[in-house]
Design a protein around this motif. Structure first.
Motif, mmCIF file in Angstrom:
data_model
loop_
_atom_site.group_PDB
_atom_site.id
_atom_site.type_symbol
_atom_site.label_atom_id
_atom_site.label_comp_id
_atom_site.label_asym_id
_atom_site.label_seq_id
_atom_site.Cartn_x
_atom_site.Cartn_y
_atom_site.Cartn_z
ATOM 1 N N ALA A 181 0.832 -1.207 0.000
ATOM 2 C CA ALA A 181 0.000 0.000 0.000
ATOM 3 C C ALA A 181 0.868 1.259 0.000
ATOM 4 O O ALA A 181 0.642 2.195 -0.788
ATOM 5 C CB ALA A 181 -0.925 -0.017 1.216
ATOM 6 N N CYS A 182 1.873 1.267 0.885
ATOM 7 C CA CYS A 182 2.738 2.456 0.979
ATOM 8 C C CYS A 182 3.536 2.652 -0.303
ATOM 9 O O CYS A 182 3.759 3.788 -0.750
ATOM 10 C CB CYS A 182 3.684 2.325 2.170
ATOM 11 S SG CYS A 182 2.860 2.387 3.767
ATOM 12 N N ILE A 184 1.273 4.174 -2.970
ATOM 13 C CA ILE A 184 0.996 5.586 -2.657
ATOM 14 C C ILE A 184 2.229 6.430 -2.905
ATOM 15 O O ILE A 184 2.167 7.514 -3.500
ATOM 16 C CB ILE A 184 0.523 5.717 -1.193
ATOM 17 C CG1 ILE A 184 -0.842 5.037 -1.012
ATOM 18 C CG2 ILE A 184 0.439 7.188 -0.786
ATOM 19 C CD1 ILE A 184 -1.283 4.937 0.422
ATOM 20 N N ILE A 191 2.965 6.940 -6.695
ATOM 21 C CA ILE A 191 2.087 7.963 -7.300
ATOM 22 C C ILE A 191 2.535 9.355 -6.853
ATOM 23 O O ILE A 191 2.595 10.293 -7.657
ATOM 24 C CB ILE A 191 0.620 7.696 -6.904
ATOM 25 C CG1 ILE A 191 0.155 6.363 -7.514
ATOM 26 C CG2 ILE A 191 -0.283 8.838 -7.362
ATOM 27 C CD1 ILE A 191 -1.193 5.899 -7.008
ATOM 28 N N PHE A 192 2.874 9.458 -5.574
ATOM 29 C CA PHE A 192 3.291 10.760 -5.055
ATOM 30 C C PHE A 192 4.594 11.228 -5.726
ATOM 31 O O PHE A 192 4.719 12.380 -6.134
ATOM 32 C CB PHE A 192 3.484 10.660 -3.539
ATOM 33 C CG PHE A 192 4.118 11.878 -2.932
ATOM 34 C CD1 PHE A 192 3.373 13.033 -2.734
ATOM 35 C CD2 PHE A 192 5.468 11.870 -2.582
ATOM 36 C CE1 PHE A 192 3.966 14.158 -2.186
ATOM 37 C CE2 PHE A 192 6.061 12.989 -2.048
ATOM 38 C CZ PHE A 192 5.295 14.145 -1.836
#
Length: 834
Positions: A322-323, A326, A329-330
């Motif tokens: 998950a991290c 994220i 994308i960031f």
């Protein structure tokens, strides 16, 4: 459109790479989690199996301790058995009972039963029928009844039970007896309890006291009985694991020799009738380990339960997935933003780079400055060796180290001999090069861990640790090291591209240290003392400090202080010894220095002249002698009877070689008003031989003032015509060592005659000192000596006594002197010798 695609290409690539990398990380973390989970399970299962094995081993040790009672004492009363076993079982709740099983023959049965009924009226040997009924034991050749049992409560059914009545138990007894080892039975239904208690027995044979049978046959004969431990399997294992939380694991203990479920001895959680525990994960982790039980093969099988996975399972892989997504994308979005801002920051980055370069340069300069300060603070600027401060610190550490190792260390003080002449003849730049090379050679002669320090000037200090624990060996090792240093320093030097071949020697003072016996200041003081003694001993040598040196040095310092105070306090006087000619007329005197201490004691010049030379006090002392003698000459000049007397004074080498000595003589004569021709300076051969050309020039300058010269102690040094005829001398004094034996030693007589003849040929007057007998005087007169001095004419006296003793001896012979010369005159007339 193309520009937009171009700007999106990098963020899209970052997004794809980030997703792929995140999935890879997820896979690896997931795999690592499983490995860690399996490792955690294995560690816990292994620990559980070890604890279970320790419980079994502890029970084995208890039974061995129980057996030791019967192998050392016979017989043992029931009361002794009770106290011993009760104490033994006090901290062991997993043992059902400990029993004593004696070997009883059929003939002994009645006696054993009768003895036991004294305490237990209903006691008898029993056996258990197939129906479960307890009956009296049938007749047989041997019985093995439970005769003592603790605790009795709960084990009443076993009391008196004959193990020989049960074939499986009898087989275990016989196996233990024949092997001499502890044996455990297969799981059995215990006679204690309700008939459903599963357990096992551990049996240990007991033989006669002091007997160690070595074969089955001898063991059968020597057998006295057995000590027996009764264990409920459930109780034993639960007791061993009482402090271990086992909800996360399923534990099964089984007999490995039985493959069916009948071989299961213990199960926790307790299995259902289907044979499986409700919470066991069939796809979970498994761990199997054997258990060491005497005579049996047990296995413990540990399986993870759902509770284990619930407690220990981690979700880091999912969190990483998950991290990672994220973050990817960031980052892709952020990179797009950065690209738009990048151009604006390029100039700023360039400025930062320049600032970083400047900062780096500043840091480098600061480090260089700090290093320079460090070197200036702790290292000698010239030789780059540790300076005094760093050497003191290392010496302090060496003292601490020697205290721990009990090995001697040594402090060496080295001083180059006659280094001043190098500076004077070759210049200070060459002297500096020599100091650097000397330091390098000393370092190369020692170990890397040894310390070499330039202590100042031409003085070096060496600290050597870890020599030997024996003092004699340590001294020998130091002497070897010192010889190595001296050999290295004595090799030729190349200074300013010119080879310097003159031998360079060094004096070394050494002091051993160990146990923090002395402080740093004391060690330095002792090393300086030893160095001084090495200089006195002739240089180019090593001298070890000993307490006698310190005492001598302190005595010397005391004498030096007294000498200085005596000069300031007017404790010195001049005594005058008469000098006469061949007619017996007084022609002058030699001024001799005397020192009267405040206690009115006379100190001989032998004890203080050399000290005055070494300390430099000879300079003010010699000037005082010259001033006092000139003042006396002035006083004598005012009296016609003494106006023609001269005074001879001794001049030391150090005084004569002063650059301003000629000026001192001139100023002294001028201030006193003395007649220069009546002042005679006595020089030793050691003075005139050192830099003879300079000495001759200086003598001529002084002689130009009217002062005359006498060569003292002639014949004791390196006397030769080559320098004698060059020196502007007026007089030569024959040393008293030759005069003393001229009447008895032909060699001394020949030398004296040669001296007189040689100086006559050069036109130099001769005076003999130490004339004490008439025979000596007669010999000297007969051989042409014209002037005399010695106790025959008078001892040295203070000026107050002079006038009374020698009044009227100038213009003619005195009464005290004339008798000697009249005898000689008469002797010459009678003998017609000359």
């Amino acid at each position: 459109m193309n520009r937009t695609t171009k700007w999106l290409k990098l963020p899209l690539l970052i997004l794809i790479i980030g997703i792929v990398f995140t999935l890879y990380v997820f896979y690896e973390v997931r795999k690592t989690e499983q490995k860690l989970l399996e490792s955690e399970f294995t560690q816990q299962a292994s620990s559980l199996a070890s604890i279970l094995q320790q419980g079994i081993d502890r029970n084995v040790q208890i039974l061995e301790s129980f057996a030791a009672l019967y192998t050392s004492i016979d017989p043992i009363s029931r009361n002794e058995f009770h106290h011993f076993v009760t104490e033994l079982l006090s901290n062991h709740g997993d043992i059902q009972a400990l029993e004593w099983i004696p070997r009883v023959s059929s003939s002994q049965r009645d006696a054993y039963e009768h003895s036991a009924t004294q305490i237990f009226p209903n006691f008898r040997f029993t056996e258990k029928q197939a129906s479960g009924r307890i009956v009296s034991a049938a007749n047989r050749a041997e019985y093995f009844p439970v005769y003592f049992v603790e605790p009795l409560q709960g084990n009443e059914a076993a009391f008196g039970y004959d193990l020989a009545s049960n074939p499986s138990r009898l087989a275990a007894l016989e196996s233990s007896r024949d092997s001499g080892e502890m044996k455990a039975t297969v799981p059995v239904v215990l006679i204690q309890g309700d008939g459903f208690q599963r357990g096992f027995l551990m049996i240990y044979p007991v033989y006669g006291i002091g007997e160690v049978p070595t074969s089955p046959a001898t063991r059968r004969t020597a057998l006295r009985g057995y000590v027996l431990g009764v264990f409920r399997i459930d109780n034993m294992i639960d007791y061993a694991l009482r402090n271990i939380p086992t909800a996360e694991m399923a534990i099964t203990v089984r007999d490995s020799s039985v493959k069916s479920t009948e071989g299961i001895l213990y199960s926790r959680p307790h299995r259902t009738e289907g044979g499986n525990a409700e919470q066991v994960l069939h796809e979970g982790f498994h761990y199997v380990q054997s258990l060491s039980v005497p005579g049996q093969n047990w296995l413990v099988h540990v399986e993870s339960t759902s509770a284990f996975e619930t407690v220990h399972k981690v979700r880091q892989a999912w969190w990483a997935l998950a991290c990672g997504l994220i973050f990817t994308i960031f980052v892709a979005s952020y990179v797009q933003t950065l690209k738009m801002r990048a151009r604006k920051h390029l100039e700023h980055i360039a400025n930062l780079a320049e600032s970083a370069h400047n900062l780096k340069q500043e840091i480098t300069e600061r480090k260089d400055a700090e290093e320079k300060i460090w070197n200036l603070a702790y290292f000698d600027v010239l030789t780059k060796l540790p300076n005094r401060r760093l050497a003191m610190d290392r010496l302090d550490q060496a003292l601490i180290t020697s205290n721990g190792s009990m090995k001697y260390g040594v402090l060496l003080m080295l001083d180059l001999d006659d280094f001043k002449s190098v500076n004077d003849t070759r210049g200070h730049d060459v002297g500096d090069q020599l100091l650097v090379e000397v330091g390098r050679r000393i370092v190369s002669s020692l170990r890397l861990e040894d310390t070499v320090s330039r202590f100042g000037g031409d003085e070096y200090m060496v600290i050597i640790e870890g020599l030997e624990t024996d003092k004699t060996l340590a001294v020998s090792l130091v002497e070897t090291i010192a010889d190595k240093i001296k050999i290295a320093l004595n090799q030729p030097y190349t200074l300013n591209h010119v080879e310097y071949t003159r031998n360079l020697t060094t004096s070394i003072g050494a002091v051993l240290f160990r146990d923090n016996a002395d402080t740093i200041d004391v060690l330095l003081k002792h090393a300086d003392t030893a160095l001084y003694e090495a200089k006195v001993a002739g240089r180019n040598t090593i001298t070890f400090f000993n307490p006698a040196m310190q005492a001598a040095l302190e005595s010397r310092l005391k004498m030096e202080n007294a000498l200085s105070n005596g000069l300031q306090n007017g404790e010195f006087q001049l005594f005058y010894q008469p000098q006469v000619d061949q007619q017996g007329c007084l022609i002058g005197a030699e001024a001799l220095l005397r020192w009267f201490t405040p206690e009115k004691k006379i100190v001989s010049p032998v004890h203080f002249i050399q000290l005055a030379e070494d300390t430099g006090l000879i300079l003010p002392l010699g000037l005082w002698v010259m001033q006092t003698a000139c003042t006396q000459l002035k006083t004598w000049s005012e009296n016609p009877s003494t106006s023609n007397l001269h005074i001879s004074i001794n001049v030391s080498a150090r005084q004569f070689h002063q650059p301003n000595f000629v000026e001192q003589v001139f100023d002294t004569l001028k201030c006193s008003g003395a007649n220069p021709t009546l002042l005679r300076l006595e020089l030793t051969e050691s003075i005139v031989l050192e830099k003879i050309n300079d000495v001759i020039n200086r003598m001529r300058q002084i002689r130009a003032l009217g002062v005359t010269f006498s060569l003292d102690d002639f014949g004791t040094g390196f006397s030769s015509l080559s320098y004698l005829k060059r020196l502007p001398l007026n007089e030569v004094k024959i040393d008293q060592s030759f005069v003393r034996d001229i009447t008895s030693d032909p060699s001394d007589a020949a030398i004296v005659c040669a001296i007189i003849a040689m100086n006559k040929s050069l036109g130099i007057q001769v005076i003999a000192e130490g004339v004490e007998t008439e025979e000596q005087l007669y010999f000297l007169l007969e051989n042409g000596c014209t002037n005399f001095q010695g106790y025959l004419f008078g001892k040295p006296v203070a000026i107050d006594e002079w006038s009374d003793l020698y009044k009227g001896t100038v213009n003619g012979p005195s009464n005290s002197f004339s008798r000697y010369f009249k005898k000689i005159s008469q002797s010459g007339t009678e003998d017609n010798d000359y």
